[in-house]
Design an enzyme around this catalytic site. Structure first.
Site, PDB file in Angstrom:
ATOM      1  N   SER A 190       8.372  13.882  -0.625  1.00  0.00           N
ATOM      2  CA  SER A 190       7.133  13.220  -0.217  1.00  0.00           C
ATOM      3  C   SER A 190       5.965  14.154  -0.534  1.00  0.00           C
ATOM      4  CB  SER A 190       7.178  12.846   1.270  1.00  0.00           C
ATOM      5  OG  SER A 190       6.032  12.104   1.635  1.00  0.00           O
ATOM      6  N   THR A 191       5.196  14.582   0.453  1.00  0.00           N
ATOM      7  CA  THR A 191       4.012  15.409   0.213  1.00  0.00           C
ATOM      8  C   THR A 191       4.375  16.673  -0.574  1.00  0.00           C
ATOM      9  OG1 THR A 191       3.250  14.673   2.381  1.00  0.00           O
ATOM     10  CG2 THR A 191       2.007  16.453   1.324  1.00  0.00           C
ATOM     11  N   HIS A 216       7.794   9.292  -2.221  1.00  0.00           N
ATOM     12  CA  HIS A 216       6.791   8.432  -1.578  1.00  0.00           C
ATOM     13  C   HIS A 216       5.525   8.440  -2.439  1.00  0.00           C
ATOM     14  CE1 HIS A 216       8.836   9.601   2.491  1.00  0.00           C
ATOM     15  NE2 HIS A 216       9.535   8.695   1.824  1.00  0.00           N
ATOM     16  N   MET A 309       6.279  15.346   4.254  1.00  0.00           N
ATOM     17  CA  MET A 309       5.891  15.151   5.650  1.00  0.00           C
ATOM     18  C   MET A 309       6.845  14.163   6.313  1.00  0.00           C
ATOM     19  SD  MET A 309       2.146  13.871   6.946  1.00  0.00           S
ATOM     20  CE  MET A 309       2.173  12.420   5.896  1.00  0.00           C
ATOM     21  N   ASP A 312      11.907  11.368   6.842  1.00  0.00           N
ATOM     22  CA  ASP A 312      12.662  10.485   5.961  1.00  0.00           C
ATOM     23  C   ASP A 312      13.641  11.292   5.113  1.00  0.00           C
ATOM     24  OD1 ASP A 312      13.444   8.123   4.697  1.00  0.00           O
ATOM     25  OD2 ASP A 312      11.902   8.314   3.132  1.00  0.00           O
TER      26      ASP A 312
END
Length: 367
Positions: A190-191, A216, A309, A312
């Site tokens: 993600s991030t 993401h 972040m 997940d």
């Protein structure tokens, strides 16, 4: 509690006003000022000492990426890019992430009536995450960017004669059989993940077993991301399509608005795209992909969870470990945000906790 000081940099008066209204609604954030171009921003950074910048991708006099290069070289600080929903906007945004921007949001639309609350929550959340990123992380990212420009990392083998169709599946997709053909590598992020994924793919040879990836990312950006990865990887990178065969030497990136699943079919594996509801507030969700790999690939899988972040993928990694799949989590020091891999480590789900630069080698050892 000390508020996060934010400087908004955007050439549009209306966008500056909208962003200020959204960010000021959060009690943990203080908008200390706004700038209409990079030169104005430079002076206001000196005067106002913001903790985080929001930076428009496209501005007059000096574009956002050029300004970001100067900023990361001279005065590294957390930046959240504000990007247009176009392929060009995506390409520029990914370049900004290369340079050390922490994250990005799409430019707010004028008619935000139905999505104002969701957009406000998204940008405030990303500002708070960006504020946690320390200067040494930004310096390392910029140093990596310069190093890759000067001497791109070498992979274990030279490129094999695979068709490098840019990011989209071709009817003639093929690959020669591999001794690794029963292995599948499942990778979630993600991030900070767009750059972490690039660092991994740049160091894997064309003979690597197939890789499925959930990052993401907005739907408009996932195809440009796949195309970008295809230009830096020895493997052939696809924007995954429903029913697409999963073959050695190939990478399949989830579309930004569909869950990517791996299913067994006809003696092999294929991609399945699922339009179900978000899981862990995400679509695509890493847990959805990991669970499909657990069910269909089992102990032949290798599970990798990179910077991001939230949580997940952590539960999904624990399930993969339960079927004897090898599991790798990125360590805290090299992660932009140690949320997802950190949660996996807390669950005891990671067999290996490694810095980003050591993950490609470990993957090759495990296949």
């Amino acid at each position: 509690m000390k508020k996060i000081r934010v400087l908004i940099v955007d050439d549009s008066v209306l966008v500056r006003q909208m962003l200020e209204e959204m960010l000021s609604a959060d009690p943990e954030i203080e908008v200390v000022g706004s700038a209409f171009d990079p030169f104005d921003a430079r002076e206001k950074i000196k005067a106002l000492h913001p903790d985080v910048l929001t930076l428009d991708v496209e501005m007059p006099k000096m574009d956002g990426v050029t300004f970001l290069k100067n900023l990361m070289r001279l005065h590294p600080m957390p930046v959240v890019m504000v990007s247009t929903l176009t392929e060009k906007g995506a390409d520029v945004t990914f370049e900004a992430m290369d340079l050390g921007a922490v994250d990005f949001v799409t430019k707010p639309k004028i008619n935000l009536v139905n999505t104002f609350e969701a957009y406000t929550q998204e940008i405030c959340s990303k500002i708070k995450v960006a504020a946690l990123v320390k200067k040494p992380m930004l310096e390392r990212q910029y140093s990596r960017y310069i190093a890759n420009l000067n001497a791109p990392p070498k992979v274990a083998k030279a490129r094999s004669p695979l068709s490098k169709s840019a990011g989209t599946a071709s009817a003639g997709q093929s690959s020669s059989p591999s001794k690794h053909s029963n292995k599948i590598i499942a990778l979630g992020a993600s991030t900070g993940g767009t750059e972490a994924i690039k660092e991994v793919l740049m160091r894997l040879p064309a003979s690597t077993p197939p890789i499925v990836i959930t990052q993401h990312i907005p739907a408009t950006f996932s195809l440009p991301f796949a195309k970008r990865m295809n230009t830096v990887s020895e493997m052939t990178v696809y924007h995954a399509k429903d029913g697409q065969p999963i073959l050695s030497g190939h990478v399949y990136i989830a579309p930004g608005d569909k869950h990517l699943m791996v299913v067994k079919e006809g003696g092999g594996y294929v991609c399945r795209l699922n339009d179900g509801p978000p899981v862990n507030r995400h679509k695509p969700a890493v847990d959805v992909m990991f669970r499909s790999v657990t069910q269909n690939v089992g102990s032949n899988a290798i599970c990798v969870l990179l910077t991001g972040m939230g949580a997940d993928g952590a539960a999904g990694m624990k399930e993969m470990q339960g079927v004897k799949a090898a599991t790798i989590a990125q360590d805290e020091n090299s992660s932009v945000v140690w949320g997802m891999p950190g949660e996996a480590v807390k669950l005891g789900a990671a067999d290996y906790v490694l810095s980003l630069d050591k993950i490609p080698k470990k993957i090759l050892e495990l296949v």
